[in-house]
Write an enzyme that holds these catalytic residues in place. Structure first.
Site, mmCIF file in Angstrom:
data_model
loop_
_atom_site.group_PDB
_atom_site.id
_atom_site.type_symbol
_atom_site.label_atom_id
_atom_site.label_comp_id
_atom_site.label_asym_id
_atom_site.label_seq_id
_atom_site.Cartn_x
_atom_site.Cartn_y
_atom_site.Cartn_z
ATOM 1 N N HIS A 102 -2.207 -8.661 -0.606
ATOM 2 C CA HIS A 102 -2.117 -7.440 -1.422
ATOM 3 C C HIS A 102 -1.257 -7.577 -2.673
ATOM 4 O O HIS A 102 -1.191 -6.654 -3.479
ATOM 5 C CB HIS A 102 -1.594 -6.268 -0.584
ATOM 6 C CG HIS A 102 -0.111 -6.372 -0.309
ATOM 7 N ND1 HIS A 102 0.402 -7.185 0.647
ATOM 8 C CD2 HIS A 102 0.944 -5.772 -0.896
ATOM 9 C CE1 HIS A 102 1.713 -7.090 0.656
ATOM 10 N NE2 HIS A 102 2.084 -6.245 -0.276
HETATM 11 C C1 UD1 Z 1 3.802 -1.520 -2.152
HETATM 12 C C2 UD1 Z 1 5.120 -2.233 -2.475
HETATM 13 C C3 UD1 Z 1 5.080 -3.653 -1.913
HETATM 14 C C4 UD1 Z 1 4.707 -3.664 -0.441
HETATM 15 C C5 UD1 Z 1 3.399 -2.919 -0.279
HETATM 16 C C6 UD1 Z 1 2.923 -2.855 1.151
HETATM 17 C C7 UD1 Z 1 6.220 -1.637 -4.586
HETATM 18 C C8 UD1 Z 1 6.477 -2.092 -5.953
HETATM 19 N N1 UD1 Z 1 5.317 -2.352 -3.906
HETATM 20 O O1 UD1 Z 1 2.763 -2.208 -2.844
HETATM 21 O O2 UD1 Z 1 6.356 -4.231 -2.069
HETATM 22 O O3 UD1 Z 1 4.594 -4.991 -0.004
HETATM 23 O O4 UD1 Z 1 3.573 -1.583 -0.758
HETATM 24 O O5 UD1 Z 1 1.683 -2.215 1.223
HETATM 25 O O6 UD1 Z 1 6.811 -0.683 -4.133
HETATM 26 N N2 UD1 Z 1 -3.038 3.145 -1.973
HETATM 27 C C9 UD1 Z 1 -3.858 3.845 -1.140
HETATM 28 N N3 UD1 Z 1 -3.302 4.529 -0.095
HETATM 29 C C10 UD1 Z 1 -1.970 4.525 0.149
HETATM 30 C C11 UD1 Z 1 -1.144 3.808 -0.713
HETATM 31 C C12 UD1 Z 1 -1.684 3.115 -1.766
HETATM 32 O O7 UD1 Z 1 -5.072 3.876 -1.318
HETATM 33 O O8 UD1 Z 1 -1.534 5.166 1.118
HETATM 34 C C13 UD1 Z 1 -3.641 2.392 -3.100
HETATM 35 C C14 UD1 Z 1 -3.586 3.128 -4.410
HETATM 36 O O9 UD1 Z 1 -4.745 2.837 -5.120
HETATM 37 C C15 UD1 Z 1 -2.416 2.477 -5.113
HETATM 38 C C16 UD1 Z 1 -2.468 1.058 -4.591
HETATM 39 O O10 UD1 Z 1 -2.933 1.167 -3.247
HETATM 40 O O11 UD1 Z 1 -2.513 2.553 -6.497
HETATM 41 C C17 UD1 Z 1 -1.147 0.365 -4.601
HETATM 42 O O12 UD1 Z 1 -0.159 1.137 -3.925
HETATM 43 P P1 UD1 Z 1 1.397 1.026 -4.347
HETATM 44 O O13 UD1 Z 1 2.243 1.783 -3.424
HETATM 45 O O14 UD1 Z 1 1.523 1.294 -5.804
HETATM 46 O O15 UD1 Z 1 1.696 -0.515 -4.170
HETATM 47 P P2 UD1 Z 1 1.348 -1.546 -3.023
HETATM 48 O O16 UD1 Z 1 0.454 -2.567 -3.620
HETATM 49 O O17 UD1 Z 1 0.904 -0.874 -1.770
#
Ligand code: UD1
Length: 361
Positions: free
Chosen positions: A205
């Site tokens: 991821h």
């Molecule tokens: C975040 C953390 C990362 C951790 C990861 C675990 C930061 C900078 N990054 O990254 O350190 O390893 O979580 O998963 O804080 N999304 C969904 N549903 C959700 C959450 C996210 O669909 O419940 C999608 C959205 O499109 C979002 C993307 O995932 O834009 C990324 O989510 P985000 O929380 O920004 O970062 P992660 O890549 O999950």
């Protein structure tokens, strides 16, 4: 004593769980659990509260997904209101996600003490958003709880007062050891039609691996090749799923590569503990596989968790397809290094933390 603990994203939940449980046993602590809502999907959040028996959050900031600046800012705006209303003596933040850093900044400016659990980890790679979060959080925290001795050294090198650093062990491992037996009765591989078969598990991821089409394609091509020797179960993060669609790479996640929805804690622990091989870019999995004795190939150029390499089952393979393939073949042939359990990864880290927090040092 009034304490607010903060959790926001998936890897925070297994870290906060033992701390919340240990704080619950201390009389005279008024505790409030804040969920920032950085992760909000049922499979990225709620399932962990259920599996780990974490009480429902007292406050949910419901910030959701956005760019780094917008997400961080939203958390700060909402968390400041909570701090002003509840006036805590201390906040506890865990890990290195945006929620960790955002709440630390708010508390530090309101002169509220900050305890950071999993302090001192450094990848020395500032292209990683988590590295920025770690540096900011550790430079502002008043109490720095570390999971390994190398983290203490990193903090001292940065000039942190040694009196603030407490080596306590790994809270993520507290959770693993507590729930291992409950997970062992499941049969996730069997449910996926893999009963009795050797299989690998992959998670992916990190933006550096999934946001660049050529990097993602290179990794998926070699994993598809590995899946001819052993099926690869791939519970997929929403970010990665979106990128695979966007870059038209669906043909590489078929056949022996078994894509699954993100799994709950117990399901995933069961799947991972019986795997022949784990391939990942996650931080937590490098630690969990070390405890489970399952070989782990980390698809990154660096790790902030070097103890998983020096003592555990982990090896860094970068994004070099040849090295990933060669190492996977070696593992599937049954050749891997001996490992041992790092110091204080013994299920009692949260207990040690709460002792320090409540003055029982
Ligand atoms: C975040 C953390 C990362 C951790 C990861 C675990 C930061 C900078 N990054 O990254 O350190 O390893 O979580 O998963 O804080 N999304 C969904 N549903 C959700 C959450 C996210 O669909 O419940 C999608 C959205 O499109 C979002 C993307 O995932 O834009 C990324 O989510 P985000 O929380 O920004 O970062 P992660 O890549 O999950």
């Amino acid at each position: 004593m009034r304490i607010i603990s903060v959790a926001g994203a998936r890897p925070n939940f297994m870290k906060i769980a033992p701390i919340v449980a240990a704080l619950g046993k201390v009389p005279d602590v008024e505790h409030c659990l804040v969920h920032t809502g950085q992760h909000y999907d049922q499979r990225m959040s709620d399932v962990f509260f259920r599996d780990l028996s974490i009480p429902a959050p007292d406050v949910d900031l419901e910030v959701g997904s956005a760019s780094h600046a917008v997400q961080t800012a939203r958390i700060m705006v909402e968390f400041e209101k909570v701090c002003e209303a509840k006036r805590p003596d201390l906040i506890v933040v865990v890990g290195d996600v945006n929620s960790t850093m955002a709440c630390t900044l708010v508390a530090a400016k309101l002169l509220i003490r900050v305890a950071h659990v999993e302090a001192g980890l450094r990848s020395f790679d500032r292209t990683m958003p988590e590295e920025i979060n770690r540096l900011v959080t550790d430079s502002l925290a008043d109490l720095l709880f570390t999971a390994s001795r190398d983290a203490d050294e990193n903090l001292k090198r940065e000039g942190v007062d040694p009196g603030k650093i407490h080596f306590v062990g790994n809270v993520m491992i507290d959770t693993l050891l507590k729930h291992h037996e409950r997970a062992a009765v499941l049969d996730v591989a069997g449910d996926l039609g893999l009963a009795g078969k050797d299989y690998a598990v992959m998670t992916l991821h990190r933006p550096s691996n999934v946001d660049d089409p050529s990097v993602l394609k290179g990794i998926l091509q070699v994993v598809h090749q590995i899946s001819r020797s052993a099926p690869v179960v791939f519970p997929i993060h929403p970010r990665t799923s979106a990128r695979i669609n966007e870059f038209n790479l669906d043909s590489l996640v078929q056949d022996g590569v078994r894509v699954a929805e993100p799994m709950g804690y117990l399901e995933f622990l069961n799947l991972m503990s019986k795997a022949k091989l784990v391939m990942t870019d996650s931080g937590g999995l490098q630690e969990e596989t070390t405890i489970l004795g399952v070989p782990c190939l980390t698809i990154r150029k660096n790790t902030e968790r070097p103890v998983t390499i020096s003592e555990g089952t982990n090896k860094l393979v970068g994004t070099d397809p040849e090295l990933l393939l060669e190492s996977a073949v070696q593992i599937l042939d049954g050749n891997w290094k001996e490992s041992r359990i790092p110091e204080y990864w013994d299920g009692r880290a949260a207990e040690r933390i709460v002792k320090v927090l409540t003055g029982g040092n």
